[in-house]
Motif scaffolding. Structure first.
Motif, PDB file in Angstrom:
ATOM      1  N   UNK A  88      -0.821  62.443  61.807  1.00  0.00           N
ATOM      2  CA  UNK A  88      -2.063  62.168  61.098  1.00  0.00           C
ATOM      3  C   UNK A  88      -3.145  63.149  61.504  1.00  0.00           C
ATOM      4  N   UNK A  89      -4.242  63.133  60.754  1.00  0.00           N
ATOM      5  CA  UNK A  89      -5.448  63.854  61.153  1.00  0.00           C
ATOM      6  C   UNK A  89      -6.132  62.988  62.203  1.00  0.00           C
ATOM      7  N   UNK A  90      -6.046  63.381  63.446  1.00  0.00           N
ATOM      8  CA  UNK A  90      -6.442  62.504  64.544  1.00  0.00           C
ATOM      9  C   UNK A  90      -7.869  62.749  65.028  1.00  0.00           C
ATOM     10  N   UNK A  91      -8.641  63.504  64.270  1.00  0.00           N
ATOM     11  CA  UNK A  91     -10.051  63.661  64.607  1.00  0.00           C
ATOM     12  C   UNK A  91     -10.707  62.287  64.682  1.00  0.00           C
ATOM     13  N   UNK A  92     -11.525  62.077  65.707  1.00  0.00           N
ATOM     14  CA  UNK A  92     -12.162  60.774  65.871  1.00  0.00           C
ATOM     15  C   UNK A  92     -13.659  60.859  65.586  1.00  0.00           C
ATOM     16  N   UNK A 106      -6.576  63.257  47.045  1.00  0.00           N
ATOM     17  CA  UNK A 106      -6.019  64.556  47.436  1.00  0.00           C
ATOM     18  C   UNK A 106      -7.109  65.624  47.555  1.00  0.00           C
ATOM     19  N   UNK A 107      -8.119  65.554  46.693  1.00  0.00           N
ATOM     20  CA  UNK A 107      -9.187  66.557  46.729  1.00  0.00           C
ATOM     21  C   UNK A 107      -9.894  66.576  48.079  1.00  0.00           C
ATOM     22  N   UNK A 108     -10.070  65.396  48.680  1.00  0.00           N
ATOM     23  CA  UNK A 108     -10.748  65.324  49.975  1.00  0.00           C
ATOM     24  C   UNK A 108      -9.873  65.873  51.095  1.00  0.00           C
ATOM     25  N   UNK A 109      -8.580  65.686  50.982  1.00  0.00           N
ATOM     26  CA  UNK A 109      -7.671  66.273  51.972  1.00  0.00           C
ATOM     27  C   UNK A 109      -7.678  67.802  51.874  1.00  0.00           C
ATOM     28  N   UNK A 110      -7.694  68.322  50.652  1.00  0.00           N
ATOM     29  CA  UNK A 110      -7.699  69.771  50.481  1.00  0.00           C
ATOM     30  C   UNK A 110      -9.034  70.391  50.890  1.00  0.00           C
ATOM     31  N   UNK A 111     -10.108  69.614  50.848  1.00  0.00           N
ATOM     32  CA  UNK A 111     -11.380  70.100  51.384  1.00  0.00           C
ATOM     33  C   UNK A 111     -11.285  70.280  52.898  1.00  0.00           C
ATOM     34  N   UNK A 112     -10.532  69.414  53.539  1.00  0.00           N
ATOM     35  CA  UNK A 112     -10.326  69.532  54.987  1.00  0.00           C
ATOM     36  C   UNK A 112      -9.394  70.704  55.297  1.00  0.00           C
ATOM     37  N   UNK A 113      -8.338  70.847  54.519  1.00  0.00           N
ATOM     38  CA  UNK A 113      -7.352  71.902  54.756  1.00  0.00           C
ATOM     39  C   UNK A 113      -6.745  72.303  53.417  1.00  0.00           C
ATOM     40  N   UNK A 114      -7.122  73.468  52.885  1.00  0.00           N
ATOM     41  CA  UNK A 114      -6.601  73.890  51.580  1.00  0.00           C
ATOM     42  C   UNK A 114      -5.079  74.010  51.537  1.00  0.00           C
ATOM     43  N   UNK A 115      -4.446  74.105  52.697  1.00  0.00           N
ATOM     44  CA  UNK A 115      -2.989  74.197  52.761  1.00  0.00           C
ATOM     45  C   UNK A 115      -2.342  72.865  53.147  1.00  0.00           C
ATOM     46  N   UNK A 116      -3.106  71.808  53.104  1.00  0.00           N
ATOM     47  CA  UNK A 116      -2.605  70.502  53.559  1.00  0.00           C
ATOM     48  C   UNK A 116      -1.368  70.108  52.767  1.00  0.00           C
ATOM     49  N   UNK A 117      -0.271  69.868  53.479  1.00  0.00           N
ATOM     50  CA  UNK A 117       0.993  69.581  52.806  1.00  0.00           C
ATOM     51  C   UNK A 117       1.640  68.298  53.305  1.00  0.00           C
ATOM     52  N   UNK A 118       0.875  67.462  53.980  1.00  0.00           N
ATOM     53  CA  UNK A 118       1.404  66.188  54.446  1.00  0.00           C
ATOM     54  C   UNK A 118       1.027  65.087  53.451  1.00  0.00           C
ATOM     55  N   UNK A 119       1.211  63.847  53.866  1.00  0.00           N
ATOM     56  CA  UNK A 119       0.974  62.740  52.957  1.00  0.00           C
ATOM     57  C   UNK A 119      -0.499  62.502  52.682  1.00  0.00           C
ATOM     58  N   UNK A 120      -0.801  62.167  51.452  1.00  0.00           N
ATOM     59  CA  UNK A 120      -2.164  61.796  51.052  1.00  0.00           C
ATOM     60  C   UNK A 120      -2.265  60.290  51.243  1.00  0.00           C
ATOM     61  N   UNK A 121      -2.683  59.879  52.443  1.00  0.00           N
ATOM     62  CA  UNK A 121      -2.585  58.470  52.820  1.00  0.00           C
ATOM     63  C   UNK A 121      -3.937  57.777  52.840  1.00  0.00           C
ATOM     64  N   UNK A 122      -3.874  56.466  52.683  1.00  0.00           N
ATOM     65  CA  UNK A 122      -5.001  55.580  52.938  1.00  0.00           C
ATOM     66  C   UNK A 122      -4.613  54.685  54.107  1.00  0.00           C
ATOM     67  N   UNK A 143     -19.594  66.998  52.995  1.00  0.00           N
ATOM     68  CA  UNK A 143     -18.624  68.073  52.784  1.00  0.00           C
ATOM     69  C   UNK A 143     -17.504  67.671  51.849  1.00  0.00           C
ATOM     70  N   UNK A 144     -17.313  66.366  51.683  1.00  0.00           N
ATOM     71  CA  UNK A 144     -16.220  65.887  50.848  1.00  0.00           C
ATOM     72  C   UNK A 144     -14.863  65.991  51.498  1.00  0.00           C
ATOM     73  N   UNK A 145     -14.810  66.236  52.817  1.00  0.00           N
ATOM     74  CA  UNK A 145     -13.556  66.456  53.518  1.00  0.00           C
ATOM     75  C   UNK A 145     -13.138  65.221  54.311  1.00  0.00           C
ATOM     76  N   UNK A 146     -11.839  64.951  54.332  1.00  0.00           N
ATOM     77  CA  UNK A 146     -11.310  63.885  55.165  1.00  0.00           C
ATOM     78  C   UNK A 146     -11.538  64.235  56.630  1.00  0.00           C
ATOM     79  N   UNK A 147     -12.049  63.277  57.386  1.00  0.00           N
ATOM     80  CA  UNK A 147     -12.210  63.450  58.829  1.00  0.00           C
ATOM     81  C   UNK A 147     -10.968  62.938  59.542  1.00  0.00           C
ATOM     82  N   UNK A 148     -10.517  61.751  59.183  1.00  0.00           N
ATOM     83  CA  UNK A 148      -9.357  61.157  59.850  1.00  0.00           C
ATOM     84  C   UNK A 148      -8.603  60.236  58.908  1.00  0.00           C
ATOM     85  N   UNK A 149      -7.289  60.196  59.085  1.00  0.00           N
ATOM     86  CA  UNK A 149      -6.466  59.179  58.434  1.00  0.00           C
ATOM     87  C   UNK A 149      -5.582  58.485  59.460  1.00  0.00           C
TER      88      UNK A 149
END
Length: 354
Positions: free
Chosen positions: A36-40, A116-132, A140-146
């Motif tokens: 996961x994106x483990x940023x806290x 998915x748009x918010x995940x790609x804002x965090x990492x344009x190459x994001x290739x893992x699961x688009x999870x909730x 910024x519109x970017x995912x911080x953590x999932x």
């Protein structure tokens, strides 16, 4: 389901909460990817993301048990004004969860149609699961953590300045070791256990998963026969984590995932315990049985090719007396229950246990 090995990269487009990192190869068992994106988001901002009211948006689906944990904890702690919530619909295509419940199918705060748009804002190459669940930085519109497991613990321990007056302590210092131990067993053998059954790649792996799941449920049945809550005499994080699986058990897991040794209603202590929590403000008032069934039965076409959603079971029994008060305990400890659900976050009429 795409055939992969546990070490393979997760293919782009795996979007369901159960899809990322779920591998089911012939003869193999179930494995959930935990990258996961483990940023806290913390009070001291140690990862560069400080707790700030209004800065972030929690994105969930009421269909997803992992997201439902965050929905329950946010409501119990009274964080509605500090952390807004976007709700995705129960179904999705191969790319992402979508905001099809909102006017114009666009999240009114993030301005996007797909998570998915918010995940790609965090990492344009994001290739893992688009999870909730996912927490998104609004500016910024970017995912911080999932990282769903850490997320609810941080809501309890890092967002304390914005808890409502009377909010319960869901992760008390004195009980953390026991809560962690119980929660780990629940995650390993129950939360994930139902998925091991449902996505087993062979009869052997299914049989192992089935035995492991019901062995764990039998242990919990015994534990809860003489105590109202899992740890201590109040509701804790451990109860939240078990509840979100139990509330889906008879409506989905028993049939759809072949977890059919018993129904929840056949396990007296667990069934009464689950009803006790369901009738506690903050639990049952977040449950959407219609979304839950639609997600599992419509999305899992490898398990349910027709996409037909069953009409039953009846859910009114969730409101019947449970008698658990006789075991003592105080649901909120020295705190108080949350108030009524705010109008814009109510489960639609007919979707609960009316």
């Amino acid at each position: 389901m795409a055939q992969s090995s546990p070490g393979d990269p997760i293919p782009d487009g795996t979007s369901a909460h159960e899809r990322p990192g779920v591998y089911s190869t012939p003869g193999a068992g179930f494995e959930r990817d935990t990258r996961y994106l483990t940023t806290r988001i913390t009070a001291d901002g140690r990862d560069g993301w400080p707790v700030e009211p209004g800065r972030y948006r929690l994105v969930v689906s009421r269909a997803c048990p992992w997201a439902s944990r965050a929905i329950v904890v946010r409501r119990l702690l009274g964080l509605e004004d500090a952390l807004s919530m976007g709700v995705c619909g129960p179904t999705h295509d191969e790319r992402s969860w979508t905001f099809d419940l909102d006017p114009g199918a666009v999240d009114p705060v993030l301005g996007i149609e797909r998570l998915r748009d918010a995940y790609l804002r965090r990492d344009p190459q994001y290739a893992r699961g688009i999870t909730v669940p996912a927490i998104v930085d609004v500016a910024s519109g970017a995912v911080v953590t999932n990282d769903f497991a850490q997320m609810t613990l941080d809501l309890s321990t890092q967002w304390t300045a914005y808890h409502r007056p009377g909010a319960p302590d869901l992760y008390p210092d004195a009980l953390r070791d026991e809560i962690d131990e119980v929660a780990d067993e629940i995650y390993r053998d129950v939360n994930n256990g139902v998925y091991r059954c449902g996505f087993a790649g062979s009869q052997e792996s299914y049989d192992r998963a089935f035995t492991r799941l019901f062995t764990a449920l039998d242990r919990l049945e015994e534990r809860l026969t003489s105590r109202r809550y899992l740890v201590g005499d109040t509701i804790t994080e451990a109860d939240v984590r078990l509840f979100t699986t139990l509330v889906r058990f008879d409506v989905v897991y028993h049939g759809h995932f072949k977890c059919n040794r018993d129904r929840l209603t056949d396990l007296p202590a667990l069934w009464a315990y689950a009803r006790d929590l369901f009738q506690t403000p903050g639990f049952g008032d977040t449950v959407d049985f219609v979304d839950i069934k639609r997600h599992y039965y419509e999305v899992h076409r490898d398990i349910n090719p027709s996409g037909i959603v069953p009409r039953g079971p009846r859910v009114g029994a969730w409101l019947t007396p449970h008698g658990r008060q006789a075991l003592g305990g105080r649901p909120f400890g020295d705190g108080t229950p949350p108030g009524p659900v705010r109008a814009d976050e109510r489960v639609p009429q007919g979707h609960g246990a009316e």
